[in-house]
Write a protein that holds these residues in place. Structure first.
Motif, PDB file in Angstrom:
ATOM      1  N   GLN A  77       0.806  -1.212   0.000  1.00 23.94           N
ATOM      2  CA  GLN A  77       0.000   0.000   0.000  1.00 23.94           C
ATOM      3  C   GLN A  77       0.842   1.267   0.000  1.00 23.94           C
ATOM      4  OE1 GLN A  77       0.157  -2.281   2.408  1.00 23.94           O
ATOM      5  NE2 GLN A  77      -0.243  -1.457   4.453  1.00 23.94           N
TER       6      GLN A  77
ATOM      7  N   SER B 129      -9.055   9.053  -4.550  1.00 26.83           N
ATOM      8  CA  SER B 129      -7.657   9.454  -4.715  1.00 26.83           C
ATOM      9  C   SER B 129      -6.970   8.788  -5.903  1.00 26.83           C
ATOM     10  CB  SER B 129      -6.885   9.125  -3.445  1.00 26.83           C
ATOM     11  OG  SER B 129      -6.937   7.724  -3.176  1.00 26.83           O
TER      12      SER B 129
ATOM     13  N   TRP C  51       1.694   7.373   5.947  1.00 26.22           N
ATOM     14  CA  TRP C  51       1.881   8.604   5.175  1.00 26.22           C
ATOM     15  C   TRP C  51       3.272   9.187   5.410  1.00 26.22           C
ATOM     16  CZ3 TRP C  51      -1.353   9.894   1.392  1.00 26.22           C
ATOM     17  CH2 TRP C  51      -2.633   9.345   1.410  1.00 26.22           C
TER      18      TRP C  51
ATOM     19  N   SER D 176      -4.060   2.945  -3.070  1.00 33.32           N
ATOM     20  CA  SER D 176      -4.371   1.801  -2.215  1.00 33.32           C
ATOM     21  C   SER D 176      -5.691   1.976  -1.491  1.00 33.32           C
ATOM     22  CB  SER D 176      -3.258   1.608  -1.185  1.00 33.32           C
ATOM     23  OG  SER D 176      -3.605   0.601  -0.261  1.00 33.32           O
TER      24      SER D 176
ATOM     25  N   TRP E 270      -9.040   6.359  -1.005  1.00 34.91           N
ATOM     26  CA  TRP E 270      -9.473   5.547  -2.146  1.00 34.91           C
ATOM     27  C   TRP E 270     -10.992   5.362  -2.106  1.00 34.91           C
ATOM     28  CZ3 TRP E 270     -11.731   0.873  -3.420  1.00 34.91           C
ATOM     29  CH2 TRP E 270     -11.354   0.286  -4.620  1.00 34.91           C
TER      30      TRP E 270
ATOM     31  N   ASN F  78      -8.375   3.001   8.942  1.00 38.53           N
ATOM     32  CA  ASN F  78      -7.982   3.187   7.559  1.00 38.53           C
ATOM     33  C   ASN F  78      -8.006   4.677   7.234  1.00 38.53           C
ATOM     34  OD1 ASN F  78      -7.411   2.980   4.865  1.00 38.53           O
ATOM     35  ND2 ASN F  78      -9.318   1.963   4.292  1.00 38.53           N
ATOM     36  N   SER F  79      -6.873   5.193   6.782  1.00 41.49           N
ATOM     37  CA  SER F  79      -6.800   6.604   6.424  1.00 41.49           C
ATOM     38  C   SER F  79      -6.706   6.805   4.914  1.00 41.49           C
ATOM     39  CB  SER F  79      -5.591   7.257   7.108  1.00 41.49           C
ATOM     40  OG  SER F  79      -4.380   6.696   6.616  1.00 41.49           O
ATOM     41  N   SER F  80      -7.043   5.773   4.139  1.00 38.34           N
ATOM     42  CA  SER F  80      -6.991   5.878   2.681  1.00 38.34           C
ATOM     43  C   SER F  80      -8.083   6.809   2.155  1.00 38.34           C
ATOM     44  CB  SER F  80      -7.160   4.491   2.049  1.00 38.34           C
ATOM     45  OG  SER F  80      -7.291   4.600   0.645  1.00 38.34           O
TER      46      SER F  80
ATOM     47  N   TYR G 299      -6.325   0.676   1.302  1.00 35.07           N
ATOM     48  CA  TYR G 299      -6.021   0.721   2.736  1.00 35.07           C
ATOM     49  C   TYR G 299      -4.668   1.369   2.964  1.00 35.07           C
ATOM     50  CZ  TYR G 299      -4.454  -0.412   7.366  1.00 35.07           C
ATOM     51  OH  TYR G 299      -3.954  -0.292   8.631  1.00 35.07           O
ATOM     52  N   VAL G 300      -4.624   2.341   3.863  1.00 36.56           N
ATOM     53  CA  VAL G 300      -3.369   2.976   4.263  1.00 36.56           C
ATOM     54  C   VAL G 300      -3.444   3.263   5.758  1.00 36.56           C
ATOM     55  CG1 VAL G 300      -1.757   4.889   3.939  1.00 36.56           C
ATOM     56  CG2 VAL G 300      -3.148   4.102   2.013  1.00 36.56           C
TER      57      VAL G 300
ATOM     58  N   SER H 242       5.358   8.119   2.537  1.00 36.94           N
ATOM     59  CA  SER H 242       5.022   8.870   1.331  1.00 36.94           C
ATOM     60  C   SER H 242       5.701  10.236   1.308  1.00 36.94           C
ATOM     61  CB  SER H 242       3.503   9.036   1.237  1.00 36.94           C
ATOM     62  OG  SER H 242       3.137   9.725   0.059  1.00 36.94           O
TER      63      SER H 242
ATOM     64  N   PRO I 122       0.144   5.556  -1.678  1.00 33.28           N
ATOM     65  CA  PRO I 122      -1.028   5.606  -0.789  1.00 33.28           C
ATOM     66  C   PRO I 122      -2.304   6.067  -1.487  1.00 33.28           C
ATOM     67  CG  PRO I 122       0.880   6.621   0.254  1.00 33.28           C
ATOM     68  CD  PRO I 122       1.237   6.394  -1.180  1.00 33.28           C
TER      69      PRO I 122
END
Length: 239
Positions: free
Chosen positions: A102, A162, A198, A190, A159, A155-157, A192-193, A201, A187
């Motif tokens: 991810q 994004s 981050w 994905s 998606w 989960n901070s994605s 899931y992040v 990233s 990220p």
């Protein structure tokens, strides 16, 4: 793993099995000592990688003091392995960046394209054969572990909204041969992040100090908006 059992008997373990190998010496130690050593590895690795990628002292300090990084440090997460993979040769780095796809898959794609550009299939095989062989061996030992159901508490994605951002960053990285953009892209692609991931990233923005500061400031804003305790603490400081 040391007792000959599958590490996937542990419900919360989803990573490739090779990430456990460098952790074996730490696992043999008392738990508290192991956690301290992992936290030291986390902090030291990020500082080392940041400096290798061109970070100035100010951006390094901001990186290791903002909430997402501190969260990962407090839980002794393995994102430090992925961070180290960013500065290693692709043949070795792939083992680490794919430990958490991810936050590493876009860089793997970038390395694939770069290998093809260098000498087509010959270089692709040279770069990707080691991790490919390791992956096949892991399937023979532990079955179809990548297909196990995964459950994540947080989960901070962003998606799927994004995805366009991730694709633009990845294409920009490939067209302009900018590895940093590929590091930033993962990220966003994905579903899931983890909150702490981050931090990896952001390493892709180095050595651009203003851009790095802006990204860290943005993540501070997000954390303040989402975390009531953090808001109250900051309000107390202001008062």
């Amino acid at each position: 793993m040391l007792s000959g059992q599958s590490p996937y008997a542990v419900a919360s373990f989803y990573n490739p099995p090779w990430v456990l190998l460098p952790l074996i010496p730490i696992a043999l130690l008392p738990e508290r000592i192991g956690v301290v050593l992992l936290s030291m590895a986390y902090l030291g690795s990020f500082i080392f990688v940041a400096r290798r990628l061109g970070a100035k002292p100010l951006t390094t300090l901001l990186l290791i003091t903002f909430p997402n990084f501190v969260f990962g440090l407090s839980f002794a997460n393995i994102d430090w392995m992925v961070a180290l993979g960013l500065i290693l040769p692709p043949q070795i780095g792939l083992f680490l960046v794919l430990a958490k796809p991810q936050i590493g898959i876009a860089l793997a794609i970038y390395w694939l394209v770069e290998a093809w550009r260098q000498d087509k299939i010959k270089t692709v095989v040279k770069v990707f054969a080691p991790v490919g062989v390791a992956f096949v061996i892991s399937l023979l030992l532990y079955g179809l572990w990548p297909l196990r159901p995964q459950y994540f508490a947080a989960n901070s994605s962003l998606w799927p909204m994004s995805i366009p951002i991730g694709l633009v960053l990845l294409i920009g990285a490939i067209r302009n041969r900018k590895k940093g953009l590929a590091i930033v892209a993962s990220p966003f692609l994905s579903p899931y992040v983890g909150v702490q991931s981050w931090s990896v990233s952001i390493l892709g923005l180095l050595p651009y100090q203003i851009e790095t500061i802006a990204a860290i400031a943005g993540l501070w804003v997000v954390q303040i908006m989402l975390n009531e305790q953090l808001r109250m603490w900051l309000l107390g400081l202001i008062r």
